[in-house]
Design an enzyme around this catalytic site. Structure first.
Site, PDB file in Angstrom:
ATOM      1  CD  GLU A   1      -2.756   1.138   2.539  1.00 44.46           C
ATOM      2  OE1 GLU A   1      -3.811   1.801   2.496  1.00 44.46           O
ATOM      3  OE2 GLU A   1      -2.430   0.453   3.525  1.00 44.46           O
TER       4      GLU A   1
ATOM      5  CE  LYS B   1      -7.664   1.351   3.221  1.00 39.85           C
ATOM      6  NZ  LYS B   1      -6.473   1.955   3.884  1.00 39.85           N
TER       7      LYS B   1
ATOM      8  CB  CYS C   1      -4.894  -1.508   4.193  1.00 46.35           C
ATOM      9  SG  CYS C   1      -4.080  -1.363   5.819  1.00 46.35           S
TER      10      CYS C   1
END
Length: 307
Positions: A53, A136, A178
């Site tokens: 990331e 995301k 994440c």
């Protein structure tokens, strides 16, 4: 008579590499460093390579706007997105599938000129073509007293699509970022739609990392009987955000096949479709689900991938 054996989700064995990088303030240097390490990973025989990331920039709300790049309309120019073109070259030059961690993305409304920022992952083919894009979905907004407070939503906006990416030589992978790993529905939908692996570039921190990083990788694997790869930045205690590190690959029985330490590293694992099928035959969750008692979230979930 047709065989009742389902086709393997992973068409043939493949080596996957997670490249655990340290990134600094110099974007061009970060891109060159990533290219060097991707080349090193490919030299091990890895055909699927994963970056962390925010691999092209420091991680933090103060950095997202200044490092953000324009990705749409695609393909962007090299001036709009040097990271896009660097990733495409890494994939092409090394003849690999590259899941390019994530980068900050800037989208500007052409009418209002309003700027919107995303945390975005790009996946490229061995010919350097863009195969899929994931923004995301779940933003990292947490507050643990006396430990860590972070609010991505101060700067970033969430994506709104599950991302399933066909790798023609191997099969379907799901890519998320994440904090997305904490939401099992996303993984369940992806797995039930035929993914052989769930891939999460992520930058957990030194508070939640030791508690949950490995646990979440194993949980997503055992729940869905697929491979899971988590790829972290290397830890830099001089930076404002301290990444946990410990990039890892988990198999469909939740065995951790390989795990990095805190510093820069390349970790590799062999993925095999037979291992997925063996897990599913031994513990036949797919035949035991009680959709008369609870709903099938994969039937109700979003229809497609963000591209």
């Amino acid at each position: 008579m047709a065989s009742s054996t389902p086709p393997l989700l992973l068409k043939k064995p493949v080596k996957l590499a997670c490249v655990q990088l340290a990134s600094g303030a110099d974007k061009a240097a970060n891109l060159q460093h990533a290219a060097d390490k991707v080349r090193e990973a490919a030299a091990t025989g890895a055909k699927i390579v994963v970056l962390p990331e925010c691999f092209n920039s420091p991680y933090g709300c103060d950095f997202f706007p200044s490092y953000a790049e324009t990705l749409l309309p695609s393909p962007p120019t090299p001036e709009q997105s040097p990271s896009f073109h660097a990733l495409a070259a890494m994939a092409r030059d090394n003849n690999i599938y590259l899941i390019g961690g994530s980068i900050p993305e800037l989208a500007t409304d052409p009418t209002t000129q309003k700027k919107t920022y995303y945390n975005t992952s790009l996946t490229f083919s061995p010919t350097g073509d863009l195969l899929g894009t994931h923004r995301k979905i779940h933003l990292f907004d947490i507050s643990i007293p006396n430990k860590i407070t972070f609010k991505e939503s101060d700067v970033l906006s969430p994506g709104n699509a599950l991302t399933l990416i066909p790798l023609p030589d191997y099969g379907l992978v799901a890519v998320a970022i994440c904090y997305d790993v904490r939401f099992p529905e996303l993984a369940t939908i992806a797995a039930r739609r035929g993914c052989f692996a769930l891939v999460y570039p992520g930058a957990f921190n030194t508070t939640t990392g030791p508690l949950h990083w490995r646990l979440l990788g194993q949980a997503r694997a055992v729940d869905n009987q697929v491979y899971v790869a988590l790829c972290s930045p290397a830890r830099d205690m001089t930076a404002g955000y301290h990444a946990w590190g410990h990039s890892l690959v988990v198999d469909p029985m939740a065995e951790v096949l390989v795990e990095a330490g805190e510093g820069e590293a390349i970790v590799t694992a062999e993925l095999n479709g037979e291992r997925i099928e063996e897990a599913r035959k031994g513990i036949p969750l797919r035949d035991q689900r009680r959709f008369d008692v609870y709903p099938d979230v994969s039937a109700a979930g979003p229809a497609g991938a963000e591209a």
